[in-house]
Each structure stands twice: as structure tokens, then as C-alpha cells.
Design a protein around this motif. Structure first.
Motif, PDB file in Angstrom:
ATOM      1  N   SER A   1       0.751  -1.154  -0.009  1.00  0.00           N
ATOM      2  CA  SER A   1      -0.080   0.121  -0.022  1.00  0.00           C
ATOM      3  C   SER A   1       0.887   1.311  -0.108  1.00  0.00           C
ATOM      4  CB  SER A   1      -0.864   0.079   1.280  1.00  0.00           C
ATOM      5  OG  SER A   1      -1.852   1.160   1.372  1.00  0.00           O
ATOM      6  N   ILE A   2       1.963   1.297   0.664  1.00  0.00           N
ATOM      7  CA  ILE A   2       2.896   2.517   0.829  1.00  0.00           C
ATOM      8  C   ILE A   2       4.194   2.048   0.357  1.00  0.00           C
ATOM      9  CG2 ILE A   2       3.673   4.068   2.316  1.00  0.00           C
ATOM     10  CD1 ILE A   2       1.235   4.455   3.854  1.00  0.00           C
ATOM     11  N   LEU A   3       4.774   2.742  -0.345  1.00  0.00           N
ATOM     12  CA  LEU A   3       6.237   2.554  -0.968  1.00  0.00           C
ATOM     13  C   LEU A   3       7.067   3.762  -0.851  1.00  0.00           C
ATOM     14  CD1 LEU A   3       8.707   0.650  -2.008  1.00  0.00           C
ATOM     15  CD2 LEU A   3       7.627   1.118  -4.156  1.00  0.00           C
ATOM     16  N   SER A   4       7.721   4.092  -0.038  1.00  0.00           N
ATOM     17  CA  SER A   4       8.655   5.006   0.550  1.00  0.00           C
ATOM     18  C   SER A   4      10.141   4.771   0.268  1.00  0.00           C
ATOM     19  CB  SER A   4       8.244   5.833   1.570  1.00  0.00           C
ATOM     20  OG  SER A   4       8.976   7.080   1.958  1.00  0.00           O
ATOM     21  N   LEU A   5      10.877   5.246  -0.685  1.00  0.00           N
ATOM     22  CA  LEU A   5      12.208   5.061  -1.067  1.00  0.00           C
ATOM     23  C   LEU A   5      12.903   6.431  -1.249  1.00  0.00           C
ATOM     24  CD1 LEU A   5      12.005   2.222  -3.716  1.00  0.00           C
ATOM     25  CD2 LEU A   5      12.051   2.072  -1.303  1.00  0.00           C
ATOM     26  N   ASN A   6      12.521   7.698  -1.026  1.00  0.00           N
ATOM     27  CA  ASN A   6      12.807   8.821  -1.399  1.00  0.00           C
ATOM     28  C   ASN A   6      14.115   8.993  -0.608  1.00  0.00           C
ATOM     29  OD1 ASN A   6      10.958   9.023   1.086  1.00  0.00           O
ATOM     30  ND2 ASN A   6      11.908  11.124   1.161  1.00  0.00           N
ATOM     31  N   GLY A   7      15.137   9.870  -1.113  1.00  0.00           N
ATOM     32  CA  GLY A   7      16.234  10.426  -0.352  1.00  0.00           C
ATOM     33  C   GLY A   7      17.441   9.463  -0.305  1.00  0.00           C
ATOM     34  N   ASN A   8      17.429   8.563  -1.339  1.00  0.00           N
ATOM     35  CA  ASN A   8      18.567   7.590  -1.449  1.00  0.00           C
ATOM     36  C   ASN A   8      19.675   7.979  -2.756  1.00  0.00           C
ATOM     37  OD1 ASN A   8      18.402   5.446   0.696  1.00  0.00           O
ATOM     38  ND2 ASN A   8      16.374   5.662   0.138  1.00  0.00           N
ATOM     39  N   ASP A   9      20.300   6.986  -3.171  1.00  0.00           N
ATOM     40  CA  ASP A   9      20.983   7.072  -4.354  1.00  0.00           C
ATOM     41  C   ASP A   9      20.679   6.228  -5.446  1.00  0.00           C
ATOM     42  OD1 ASP A   9      22.374   9.319  -3.620  1.00  0.00           O
ATOM     43  OD2 ASP A   9      23.856   8.017  -2.462  1.00  0.00           O
ATOM     44  N   LEU A  10      19.517   5.859  -5.701  1.00  0.00           N
ATOM     45  CA  LEU A  10      18.863   4.813  -6.403  1.00  0.00           C
ATOM     46  C   LEU A  10      18.955   5.337  -7.768  1.00  0.00           C
ATOM     47  CD1 LEU A  10      16.176   3.641  -4.200  1.00  0.00           C
ATOM     48  CD2 LEU A  10      18.147   2.609  -4.522  1.00  0.00           C
ATOM     49  N   TYR A  11      19.153   4.363  -8.683  1.00  0.00           N
ATOM     50  CA  TYR A  11      19.314   4.947 -10.233  1.00  0.00           C
ATOM     51  C   TYR A  11      18.532   3.962 -11.123  1.00  0.00           C
ATOM     52  CZ  TYR A  11      23.133   1.606 -10.608  1.00  0.00           C
ATOM     53  OH  TYR A  11      24.122   0.686 -10.495  1.00  0.00           O
ATOM     54  N   GLY A  12      18.381   3.890 -12.440  1.00  0.00           N
ATOM     55  CA  GLY A  12      17.681   2.736 -13.122  1.00  0.00           C
ATOM     56  C   GLY A  12      16.217   3.477 -13.274  1.00  0.00           C
ATOM     57  N   ARG A  13      15.511   2.225 -14.004  1.00  0.00           N
ATOM     58  CA  ARG A  13      14.097   2.441 -14.230  1.00  0.00           C
ATOM     59  C   ARG A  13      13.308   2.066 -12.776  1.00  0.00           C
ATOM     60  NH1 ARG A  13      13.107   3.586 -19.620  1.00  0.00           N
ATOM     61  NH2 ARG A  13      10.848   2.889 -19.110  1.00  0.00           N
ATOM     62  N   PHE A  14      12.044   2.699 -12.567  1.00  0.00           N
ATOM     63  CA  PHE A  14      11.246   2.072 -11.645  1.00  0.00           C
ATOM     64  C   PHE A  14      10.555   1.137 -12.279  1.00  0.00           C
ATOM     65  CE2 PHE A  14       7.285   2.154  -9.450  1.00  0.00           C
ATOM     66  CZ  PHE A  14       7.451   2.322  -7.975  1.00  0.00           C
TER      67      PHE A  14
ATOM     68  N   ASN B   1      16.184  10.870  -5.931  1.00  0.00           N
ATOM     69  CA  ASN B   1      17.169   9.669  -6.303  1.00  0.00           C
ATOM     70  C   ASN B   1      17.518  10.111  -7.791  1.00  0.00           C
ATOM     71  OD1 ASN B   1      16.999   7.343  -4.383  1.00  0.00           O
ATOM     72  ND2 ASN B   1      15.039   7.807  -4.425  1.00  0.00           N
ATOM     73  N   GLN B   2      18.122   9.082  -8.353  1.00  0.00           N
ATOM     74  CA  GLN B   2      18.559   9.271  -9.730  1.00  0.00           C
ATOM     75  C   GLN B   2      17.776   8.673 -10.701  1.00  0.00           C
ATOM     76  OE1 GLN B   2      23.018   9.340  -9.896  1.00  0.00           O
ATOM     77  NE2 GLN B   2      22.795   9.528  -7.460  1.00  0.00           N
ATOM     78  N   LEU B   3      16.440   8.230 -10.478  1.00  0.00           N
ATOM     79  CA  LEU B   3      15.751   7.461 -11.437  1.00  0.00           C
ATOM     80  C   LEU B   3      15.674   8.030 -12.860  1.00  0.00           C
ATOM     81  CD1 LEU B   3      12.918   6.414  -9.054  1.00  0.00           C
ATOM     82  CD2 LEU B   3      15.196   5.219  -9.449  1.00  0.00           C
ATOM     83  N   GLN B   4      15.602   7.035 -13.904  1.00  0.00           N
ATOM     84  CA  GLN B   4      15.608   7.427 -15.105  1.00  0.00           C
ATOM     85  C   GLN B   4      14.434   6.593 -15.972  1.00  0.00           C
ATOM     86  OE1 GLN B   4      19.339   5.595 -15.396  1.00  0.00           O
ATOM     87  NE2 GLN B   4      20.532   7.420 -14.817  1.00  0.00           N
ATOM     88  N   GLY B   5      14.477   6.954 -17.011  1.00  0.00           N
ATOM     89  CA  GLY B   5      13.412   6.494 -17.954  1.00  0.00           C
ATOM     90  C   GLY B   5      12.106   7.107 -17.935  1.00  0.00           C
ATOM     91  N   SER B   6      11.109   6.295 -18.204  1.00  0.00           N
ATOM     92  CA  SER B   6       9.736   7.219 -18.273  1.00  0.00           C
ATOM     93  C   SER B   6       8.927   6.497 -17.000  1.00  0.00           C
ATOM     94  CB  SER B   6       8.879   6.758 -19.543  1.00  0.00           C
ATOM     95  OG  SER B   6       8.757   5.359 -19.702  1.00  0.00           O
ATOM     96  N   LEU B   7       7.853   7.211 -16.768  1.00  0.00           N
ATOM     97  CA  LEU B   7       6.664   6.533 -15.840  1.00  0.00           C
ATOM     98  C   LEU B   7       6.150   5.438 -16.150  1.00  0.00           C
ATOM     99  CD1 LEU B   7       5.049  10.025 -14.567  1.00  0.00           C
ATOM    100  CD2 LEU B   7       6.931   8.804 -13.466  1.00  0.00           C
TER     101      LEU B   7
END
Length: 924
Positions: free
Chosen positions: A577-590, A608-614
Motif C-alpha cells: 500500500s505504501i512505498l517510500s524510497l525517497n532520499g537515497n542514491d537509487l538509479y535506473g528505471r522504476f 534519487n537518480q531514477l531514469q526512463g519514463s513513468l
């Protein structure tokens, strides 16, 4: 010996008792037999609605009474649940509660051929929300009608009013049943003999009529959760025979308590979750027959009257969640029958009265969330029957004597969190509360884990948060015999290392706000809520997290996690229900969501440093309320495909690489509940999305219920063992965001209901500010700065608390109405054509600003003059540069430039615009 008639009479009288005594051992022979037409009607009724196969899953578990109804048995008066008149043989009573009756019922049902019924009980069956048949009115001899919890629906038929002999009417627990036309007022005017009336869970949606006070025979009135409104008539409290009154869970029902008369027969009084206000009168002591008193969750104020000590029959006393103040009266010592005492959530002061410890029948004591001071009485161990003790969130101080409390051998729940204890005396290492399942010691001045925990084998819920527990968790803590542990809260301590989970049934783990370093610990597969935000965890998120098949909340935010988000996390959308990953150094696509079924309500992967599209699979998350992809490297266009997400409140896409124009909506009613929209610091272009402004209806309607509350909170009430654990995750720590406010990046950790925000700043939007913005009357913050907007802006934006249109190409005077002049200078700067307060640039007189054209001036010249006069030197710079490059235009623009020069008060030549020098010889 010859016997006289008198002797024979004596012998006869002596034999009769012997004969009667011996006859009791013989089977009774019914002298009455049911009528064949009624027997046939009963069998027909059984055949049409009885479903014995339902008995397997029937919640009541007992065999149905209809099992005894046999075709070969000719006497229906012997069937279970059937009662007949001994003289006439007619069926007068039918008791078929919990009888596996299922299906719709109508007026043609054979049941209504039983014209002599006095009592009819169809409670706890399932009639599939069909209406109560109008033929019920034909059973005019009915004195008792019980249709409780039988899934009737629709409007109660007016034919019920024909049952004027009714003394008992129970329609409760039929949530689909309405009582509107006729309403309650009409009902009580016809059914004047009522002694028992239960309309609980019906949809009444009206005030309680004064006419109820005319039911002089009424002994019980149950109107729980009926959506009652208006003010409750105090005269009903004075009914001469009233013993039970239940108005619970009617939050729109207001009223006040009356002066209770002497010798009142009331035994049970329940007003929980209503809107009663005022004081508790001292005459409450006149209710000497009272055994249950529940005034929970109202607005009662003042002190608890000492006369409450006169209610010596009382076993249940609940005054929680009110505005009661003062000290707890010592007179409670008289309530020796009391088993439950709940006073939590008030403003009670003073110490815990020692007298309470004399109530040795108490099993439940809750004094939490008050302002009580002083120590816990040492003789609290006298409460030998106590099962639950709640004292958390007070100002209790002194030494916490756990060694004394541990003498309460039957204790299951011990909540002492959030007080001001100076130190703790632990029980002996061998001491154990063998039944203890819930222990709360949050904010209790602990510097290490209590040793006695190693002996608590039944513990299921443990809260040690907000202490000063430091360093690495000792290994023996993981080896203790807490195999039943389901909830563990160690948040807001100074823990530096936590690497092992040894509790196979753990469902909730909260380690937030510590100093834990190293890799992210892997919880057991039973986990449902796993919270480790605000630590110093590093490394990658292990794919083992994808094995958490029951997980509903993951919060790894504000750590130092790196790498990609495991793609398999997309498989968890059925439970998460809740996913919170903010404030890290994650990259790549969601991750792409792998299931069409999605229960996500909140996603925050910002910073973070996420890329690609939604991921387009988000369109399947129909319960999504909060989405934050801000501060990443997402490359995409505006997600109009999310417009059907009717619960979406917050959409934050700040500081990415979104681009292109925001086109027209493809359907009506797109994003209807959006209240916070942040598209700033992207590459959007084109005009502002005025069509969407028209659709964002949540920003147009004032929600009075939400005033002062967090506008969205995640609530989950779960039962872990013997304790209901209620989670409140407000926008507080999980629904948070940052906004540019007055030029400063401001974090809003708690977003109130009225915080409606649109931030479209730092894009490439052009054109004018659309009129549709003016319809968003509940909008509080509007940031359109750093774009290329032109024209003037709307004067009807009088509802804004924050407004920024700086660094655009707007022109004209700033409206000197409402609050526009109260905004700071930096709300308007960078618009060279704007003038008026709060800017230092003054506006020209309106007459001078639109002068009459000089004789001989063409319409074309006039139009150019009017257009350009409203703009600052930024546009003039570009115009004059054009003139320099194309001398053929100079002649037609000469009057214009001369006029501008004069109006600017510059009599000297050459005038300078934006650093470009213009000389008179060139213009001539």
C-alpha cells in the motif's frame, strides 16, 4: 368393614397426588394439533427459503430449527421454533432466528397465511436486501416482530404501521433498510404500545422526534448508528419506565444531559460518539440502578461530579475522549462493582487517586492521554484482577516501580509510554508476567534494553521507541524466548547496528530515526510493515525483499541505499500500500508493475537518480492518492493517462525532464481530487492547462470536516494477538513534500487539509494566465514564476496565501485589491511591464497611459503604441534590435520611439534600452 361415602372421598383425595406424581414420568400428550393449512404453509415456507448447505459456513454454528420440520410429522405444533395456542391449535409464535433462511422474500410468501401470529422472529437470516413485504401488515395480532440482522433493504413499508398491538419491534442491523417515508415520527404515533424499539444501523437521517417521549411504556430504545441529526429531546430521558437508552455512533446528533430525576429506572445509558456537550450534572447520582454508562467521544466538559460515586451498581464506566478537567474524584472508591474504567483522552489533572486501587474487581483501567502527575501508586498491586493497564501519555513522574506492577499476575496489557519517569526499578530477572502480551515503555528514560524481557515468553507487542538505547543490539536480545512477537518498535533511539531477525511471527518492525549502518536487514516473510527510514544504511536493496508476500508498507527513505530498485518489487503491488524510497542514491528505471491488481496508495521515490519514463502500469493503481517522483531524471510527457485515478490527491513531478505541451484532456473529470500539483523545474511548454483547471474540482470545494486535520492519512487497524494496533500514518512523515515558498525550498512534513497548491514554475509556459484559475477558490499557493507568461493577471485571485509570478513577461498595474499588495516584492520582480505596489515602479495615470493619437497617426501606429507601451525594456530591446537590422521599418516606427522617449521622461538623446545605444541621426 363397610366404607362410608366420606371414607371413599378421603381415599380418593389421597390417591390423586400419587397419580399426578407418577404421571410426570410419562411422555406428555399434546391435546392440540396444528391446522393442516398452517402446516402446509410452514412446509412451503421452508421449501422456498431454507438452504441447509449454508449451515457449514453459518456463523452461529448450531443446527437449523427447520431440520425438525418433517413432512411425515403431522403435528406442526411439535416442530422446533413453532408455538401454538393450546385451545385453538393455531400457530401463534414462530422463532426462526439463525435458521439458514436465504433469498428474497415477498408478500406472496406462505408465511403471511399464518394470520394468528403473535410473535415472529426471523433474525439473523439473509433475505438478500429485499424489502420487508407489505403483507406484514396483515399480521395484525403481532405483538413482537424481530427482523434483526436479516439483510432487509429499501424503505420500511407503511403497512408496518397497521401493527398497532406491537410491544416489541427490532429492525436493527439492517444497514440497507431506510426509515424515511414513513419516518420515525409517524411510526411512534401509530405504534403507541411499544416497550422495546431497536432501529440500530437503519438509515433514519432525521432528528429524533419529540413524540418518542409519549411512549410511556417504553423500556428500551436503541438507535445506534442511524445517522440521527438535530438535537435530542431531553424529555426522553424522563420516560417513566425507560431502562436502556443507546444513541451511540451518531456524530451529527447533538444535545445535553438533563437533570435526572430521583429513582430513575435507567440501567444502561450509552451516548458514545455523539455530539453531546455541556457538563455532566451532579444529578447523575440519581441513576442508582445504572450498571453501564458510556459517554465516550463527545464534547462534555467540566469536572467529573463526585456524585458519580453513588452509582454503586455500576460495572462499566466510560468517559473517554471528552473535554473533562479537574481531578479524578475520590468517590470512585464506592464503585465496588466496577470492572471497566475508561477516562482516557481528557484533560484530567492531579495524581492517580489511591482510592482507585481499592476497586479489586477492575479488569480494565485506562487513564491515558491526560495530564496526570505524580507517581504510580505503590498499592496498585491490590488490583488483583487487572487485565489491562493504560497510563501512557501523561506527566507521571518519579521512579517507575516495575517490580510492584509485576505483582499483577493476570496482566495482559501494560502501557506506560510517554511519561516523565526519572528512573526505572526493574523486577528480578526471574520475575515474569506469564500472560503479558503488550508492553509499552516508549520515552521512559531507558538507556539499554530491559533485562526482564528475556523472561516474557508471551510478548506480542513491544514499544521501546524514543529512548536512549545506544549502540549495537545485544545478541541475547535476539535469543530471548519471544517467539510470539508480532510488533516491535525501536524507533528514535541511538542504535547503530541491527542485523538479525529471529522472530518468525513478526509483522511490524519500526527502526526509523536511528544510526543503523551497513546493509539493509532482511525481515521474516511474515512482515507487513517494515520501516527503516532516517538511518545510515548503504548498499543495494536485496531481491530477497520481493519474497515478502504479506508486505503492505515499505519505508527505506533517507538512507544511503544505492543501485537499482529490484524489478521484482513490481510483483508486490497486490499487497503493498505504501512505498517510500525517497532520499537515497537509487538509479535506473522504476519497476514495471507486474499485476493488473494494484493496492498502492502512496509512492514516494523522490530525490534519487531514477531514469526512463513513468511506468504505465500506475494507471491500474486505482487507489493511488500520493505520487512523488520529484528530483530524479525521468524523461517523459505529462501523464494524462493517470487522469482516471479518482483518489489521487498529490502529484509531484518536480525537477525532472518532463517536456512538451500539456494537451487537452482526453476525457471528462480528469484528476478530480488533485489538491497538490507540482510540475516545476521541467521543460513543459505551450499554454497553461486551463482545461485541467476547470476539472480540478477538489480545489473549488471547501471541506469543513478536514479543517485542522491532515488532509490524508493512512489508517490501518489490525489485531496483533490480544491487542489492536492502530496505525496513523498522516502526511506527517510519509506524505511529505517540498515547495519553493518565498524563494526558499521549504519542506512540508505535515500537509494540512486546506493546503491546496499548484506549482508550475521554471518551465517554458507561454500565453496569458487563464481565467479558469479564478474558479479554484480553495487554492492557497500558486507559483507560476520563471516562465514566459504574458498579459496581465486576474484580480479575482483573492483566496491565495502565497503567489509568485516573478520572472515572466507580465504587464500592467498590480491590482490594489484584496491581498495583492501584501505579497512581497519578489512575487512580481522580473516582469518589466508590471507597476504599482509593492513594486517601486509607479504606474502612469490611466489617461496618460492611453493618449489620443496625434493628428495623422494611422490605426496601425496606434495599435503598436498601445501594445508596446505596456511592456518593459526587455521587449523594446528586441524591437529596436529589429529596427537596426531593417532600416525600412524606421520611418513607420519613428513616432512610436519618440513617444516612448518622451513618456519615459528622457529628453536627452540617445536613449538607451537594454544597453543598445540609439542615435538621433540613425532615427532621422
Amino acid at each position: 368393614m363397610k366404607r362410608t361415602p366420606f371414607d371413599l372421598l378421603v381415599i380418593f383425595l389421597a390417591i390423586i397426588p400419587l397419580h399426578l406424581a407418577s404421571s410426570k414420568t410419562l411422555p406428555s400428550v399434546s391435546l392440540t394439533k396444528c391446522h393442516e393449512q398452517e402446516r402446509s404453509a410452514l412446509l412451503e415456507f421452508k421449501q422456498s427459503l431454507f438452504h441447509p448447505e449454508l449451515n457449514i459456513d453459518w456463523p452461529y454454528g448450531e443446527p437449523s430449527k427447520l431440520e425438525s420440520w418433517k413432512v411425515e410429522d403431522g403435528d406442526c405444533c411439535s416442530w422446533e421454533g413453532v408455538e401454538c395456542d393450546e385451545g385453538t391449535g393455531y400457530v401463534t409464535g414462530l422463532d426462526l432466528d439463525q435458521s439458514c433462511l436465504s433469498g428474497p422474500i415477498n408478500s406472496k410468501a406462505s408465511l403471511f397465511r399464518l394470520a394468528h401470529l403473535h410473535s415472529l422472529n426471523l433474525a439473523f437470516n439473509n433475505f438478500n436486501y429485499s424489502q420487508i413485504p407489505s403483507a406484514i401488515g396483515d399480521l395484525v395480532e403481532l405483538t413482537s416482530l424481530n427482523l434483526r440482522s436479516s439483510n432487509f433493504g429499501g424503505q420500511m413499508p407503511s403497512q408496518v404501521l397497521k401493527l398497532t398491538n406491537l410491544t416489541s419491534l427490532d429492525l436493527g442491523l439492517n444497514s440497507g433498510l431506510e426509515l424515511r417515508n414513513p419516518g420515525m415520527e409517524t411510526m411512534v404515533q401509530f405504534l403507541t404500545k411499544l416497550e422495546h424499539l431497536d432501529l440500530s444501523w437503519l438509515n433514519v437521517s432525521a432528528p429524533v422526534p419529540d413524540a418518542v417521549a409519549n411512549l410511556s411504556s417504553l423500556t428500551s430504545l436503541e438507535l445506534r448508528q442511524c445517522n440521527l441529526q438535530g438535537t435530542f429531546p431531553t424529555t426522553i430521558f424522563q420516560l417513566p419506565r425507560l431502562q436502556l437508552l443507546d444513541l451511540g455512533d451518531n456524530p451529527k446528533l447533538s444535545g445535553h444531559l438533563p437533570e435526572f430525576r430521583l429513582h430513575s429506572p435507567i440501567k444502561s445509558l450509552s451516548l458514545w460518539c455523539t455530539n453531546f456537550s455541556g457538563n455532566i450534572p451532579s444529578s447523575i447520582g440519581n441513576l442508582t440502578q445504572l450498571t453501564m454508562l458510556n459517554f465516550q467521544d463527545n464534547k462534555l466538559l467540566g469536572e467529573i461530579p463526585s456524585s458519580i460515586g453513588k452509582l454503586v451498581q455500576l460495572s462499566f464506566l466510560c468517559l473517554e475522549m471528552n473535554l473533562l478537567s479537574g481531578e479524578i474524584p475520590n468517590s470512585l472508591i464506592n464503585l465496588t462493582n466496577l470492572t471497566l474504567l475508561r477516562l482516557q483522552g481528557n484533560q484530567l489533572t492531579g495524581q492517580i487517586p489511591v482510592e482507585i486501587t481499592g476497586l479489586n474487581r477492575l479488569t480494565y483501567l485506562d487513564l491515558s492521554f491526560n495530564k496526570l502527575t505524580g507517581p504510580i501508586p505503590e498499592n496498585i498491586s491490590n488490583l488483583e484482577s487487572l487485565d489491562a493497564l493504560y497510563l501512557q501519555s501523561n506527566n507521571l513522574n518519579g521512579i517507575l516501580r516495575l517490580d510492584v506492577i509485576f505483582k499483577l499476575e493476570h496482566l495482559h496489557v501494560l502501557e506506560l509510554s510517554f511519561n516523565k519517569f526519572s528512573s526505572i526499578i526493574e523486577p528480578d530477572t526471574n520475575a515474569s508476567l506469564s500472560n503479558l502480551s503488550v508492553l509499552g515503555l516508549a520515552s521512559s528514560n531507558l538507556s539499554e534494553l530491559p533485562i526482564f524481557l528475556s523472561s516474557q515468553s508471551e510478548l506480542q507487542w513491544l514499544d521501546l521507541s524514543q529512548n536512549s538505547i545506544y549502540g549495537q543490539i545485544p545478541q541475547q536480545f535476539f535469543n530471548v524466548h519471544m517467539s510470539q512477537l508480532q510488533v516491535l518498535n525501536l524507533s528514535r533511539n541511538l542504535i547503530t547496528s541491527f542485523t538479525t531477525f529471529t522472530w518468525p511471527n513478526l509483522k511490524v518492525m519500526d527502526l526509523t530515526y536511528n544510526d543503523i549502518q551497513g546493509l539493509l536487514p532482511i525481515p521474516p516473510k511474515s512482515i507487513e510493515l517494515y520501516l527503516v527510514s532516517n538511518n545510515k544504511l548503504s548498499g543495494e536493496i536485496s531481491p530477497e525483499m520481493c519474497q515478502l508476500s504479506s508486505i503492505c508498507m515499505l519505508d527505506f527513505s533517507k538512507n544511503k541505499l544505492s543501485g537499482v530498485i529490484p524489478p521484482c518489487l513490481g510483483n508486490l503491488s497486490k499487497t503493498l500500500s505504501i512505498l517510500s524510497l525517497n532520499g537515497n542514491d537509487l538509479y535506473g528505471r522504476f519497476p514495471q508493475l507486474q499485476n493488473n491488481e494494484c493496492w498502492l496508495t502512496m509512492i514516494d521515490v523522490s530525490d534519487n537518480q531514477l531514469q526512463g519514463s513513468l511506468p504505465r502500469g500506475l494507471a491500474n493503481c486505482s487507489y493511488l492518492e500520493f505520487l512523488n517522483f520529484g528530483y530524479n531524471q525521468i524523461v517523459d510527457t505529462f501523464p494524462s493517462w493517470m487522469g482516471s485515478l479518482s483518489y489521487l490527491n498529490v502529484l509531484i513531478l518536480r525537477s525532472n525532464s518532463f517536456h512538451g505541451a500539456i494537451g487537452k484532456p482526453k476525457a471528462r473529470h480528469q484528476f478530480p481530487n488533485l489538491r497538490i500539483v507540482d510540475l516545476s523545474m521541467n521543460n513543459f511548454l505551450g499554454s497553461l492547462p486551463f482545461e485541467y483547471f476547470d476539472m480540478w474540482s477538489a480545489m473549488k470545494i471547501h471541506d469543513t470536516y478536514a479543517d485542522g486535520y491532515y488532509y490524508r492519512r493512512y489508517e490501518s487497524s489490525k489485531s496483533y494477538g490480544s491487542h489492536n494496533y492502530l496505525f496513523y500514518y498522516a502526511i506527517g512523515e510519509y506524505y511529505s513534500m517540498t515547495i519553493i515558498n518565498k524563494g526558499i525550498l521549504t519542506e512540508y512534513p505535515r500537509i494540512l487539509a486546506y493546503l491546496n497548491v499548484i506549482d508550475l514554475s521554471s518551465n517554458n509556459f507561454t500565453g496569458e494566465i487563464p481565467n479558469s484559475v479564478g474558479s479554484l477558490t480553495q487554492l492557497r499557493m500558486l507559483n507560476l514564476s520563471n516562465n514566459a507568461l504574458t498579459g496581465s493577471f486576474l484580480s479575482q485571485l483573492n483566496f491565495l496565501a502565497f503567489f509568485n509570478v516573478s520572472d515572466n513577461r507580465l504587464s500592467g498595474p498590480i491590482p490594489q485589491v484584496n491581498q495583492f499588495a501584501t505579497f512581497e516584492n519578489n512575487s512580481y520582480e522580473g516582469n518589466l511591464g508590471l507597476c504599482g505596489v509593492p513594486l517601486t515602479k509607479k504606474c502612469r495615470d490611466p489617461v496618460e497611459a492611453s493618449p489620443t493619437p496625434p493628428s495623422g497617426a494611422s490605426a496601425e501606429e496606434l495599435n503598436w503604441k498601445i501594445v508596446l507601451m505596456g511592456f518593459g525594456s526587455g521587449l523594446l530591446e528586441r524591437v529596436l534590435a529589429l529596427l537596426i537590422s531593417d532600416k525600412s521599418l524606421c520611418a513607420s516606427f519613428l513616432p512610436l520611439i519618440s513617444l516612448i522617449s518622451i513618456k519615459q521622461g528622457d529628453d536627452s538623446w540617445p536613449p538607451r534600452f537594454g544597453g543598445i545605444g540609439i542615435t538621433r541621426p540613425f532615427l532621422l
